[in-house]
Design an enzyme around this catalytic site. Structure first.
Site, PDB file in Angstrom:
ATOM      1  N   LYS A  39      39.306  89.263  37.829  1.00 45.47           N
ATOM      2  CA  LYS A  39      38.906  90.664  37.788  1.00 45.47           C
ATOM      3  C   LYS A  39      37.499  90.841  37.225  1.00 45.47           C
ATOM      4  CE  LYS A  39      40.968  95.130  36.818  1.00 45.47           C
ATOM      5  NZ  LYS A  39      40.317  95.667  37.988  1.00 45.47           N
ATOM      6  N   GLY A  44      36.933  86.824  30.216  1.00 47.60           N
ATOM      7  CA  GLY A  44      36.801  85.482  30.785  1.00 47.60           C
ATOM      8  C   GLY A  44      35.970  85.463  32.054  1.00 47.60           C
ATOM      9  N   CYS A  45      36.165  86.461  32.891  1.00 53.88           N
ATOM     10  CA  CYS A  45      35.440  86.523  34.164  1.00 53.88           C
ATOM     11  C   CYS A  45      33.955  86.794  33.945  1.00 53.88           C
ATOM     12  CB  CYS A  45      36.066  87.576  35.078  1.00 53.88           C
ATOM     13  SG  CYS A  45      37.786  87.191  35.480  1.00 53.88           S
ATOM     14  N   THR A  46      33.649  87.611  32.946  1.00 48.85           N
ATOM     15  CA  THR A  46      32.250  87.895  32.624  1.00 48.85           C
ATOM     16  C   THR A  46      31.566  86.638  32.094  1.00 48.85           C
ATOM     17  OG1 THR A  46      32.731  90.211  32.173  1.00 48.85           O
ATOM     18  CG2 THR A  46      30.721  89.309  31.185  1.00 48.85           C
ATOM     19  N   ALA A  49      30.945  84.234  34.989  1.00 54.43           N
ATOM     20  CA  ALA A  49      29.848  84.700  35.844  1.00 54.43           C
ATOM     21  C   ALA A  49      28.496  84.454  35.164  1.00 54.43           C
ATOM     22  CB  ALA A  49      30.022  86.182  36.162  1.00 54.43           C
TER      23      ALA A  49
END
Length: 154
Positions: A39, A44-46, A49
Site C-alpha cells: 500500500k 514499510g512501503c515508504t 520506495a
C-alpha cells in the site's frame, strides 16, 4: 502461481504513473526490478520506495528499470510519488491480474483476521524476459542494496 528461476516471466500490461503503460514486452532487452508492495504511503512501503529511489542512479547504470506495483489507484500512486520524489514508475494493478500471475496476491492474517493482500516480493527479470531472482516475504532494511547487487551480477 509460483514463479521459478529461469522461467519466462508472466506477461503483463499495466497503467503507470505519468500516463504511460508498462508491459513485459516493452522491457525486453533491459533488466527490470518488479517490486510488489501492499500500500502507498504506509511505513514499510515508504521506506522501501525511498531505498530504491536512493539507488536509482546505480540501477540505471546497471541498465535496470525499477517498477513498483501495488493494487492502489494511479491517483494514489501519483500522490505517493510526488510526496517522496520518486522518479521511477508505479504500476496500478487494481484488478490484481499481475499480482495473481506473479503469485503475490495471497491470504494474510492479522490479529486472527484473514484477508487477501500483497505479500511484499521483488522479482528481477533478465534481458530475455526470464525470472533471474525472486525475493519473497521481503524485509525492507538493506533489500534495495541486495537487489542492486544481483542486478549488477546479471
Amino acid at each position: 502461481m509460483t514463479l521459478t528461476l529461469g522461467q519466462k516471466a508472466p506477461q503483463f500490461a499495466l497503467p503507470v504513473t505519468g500516463g504511460d503503460k508498462i508491459s513485459l514486452e516493452a522491457l525486453k532487452g533491459r533488466k527490470a526490478v518488479l517490486y510488489f508492495y501492499p500500500k502507498d504511503d504506509t511505513s514499510g512501503c515508504t521506506l522501501e520506495a525511498k531505498d530504491f529511489q536512493a539507488l536509482r542512479d546505480e540501477f540505471t547504470a546497471a541498465d535496470t528499470e525499477i517498477i513498483g506495483i501495488s493494487p492502489d489507484s494511479l491517483k494514489s500512486h501519483d500522490k505517493f510519488r510526488n510526496k517522496y520524489g520518486l522518479a521511477f514508475p508505479l504500476a496500478a494493478d487494481e484488478e490484481k491480474s499481475m499480482l495473481e500471475a506473479y503469485g503475490v496476491w495471497v491470504e494474510k492474517s492479522m490479529y486472527g483476521r484473514k484477508y487477501m493482500g500483497v505479500e511484499r516480493t521483488t522479482v528481477l527479470i533478465d534481458r530475455e524476459g526470464k525470472v533471474a531472482n525472486i525475493w519473497p516475504k521481503v524485509k525492507v532494511p538493506d533489500h534495495a542494496k541486495e537487489v542492486l547487487a544481483a542486478a549488477r551480477a546479471l
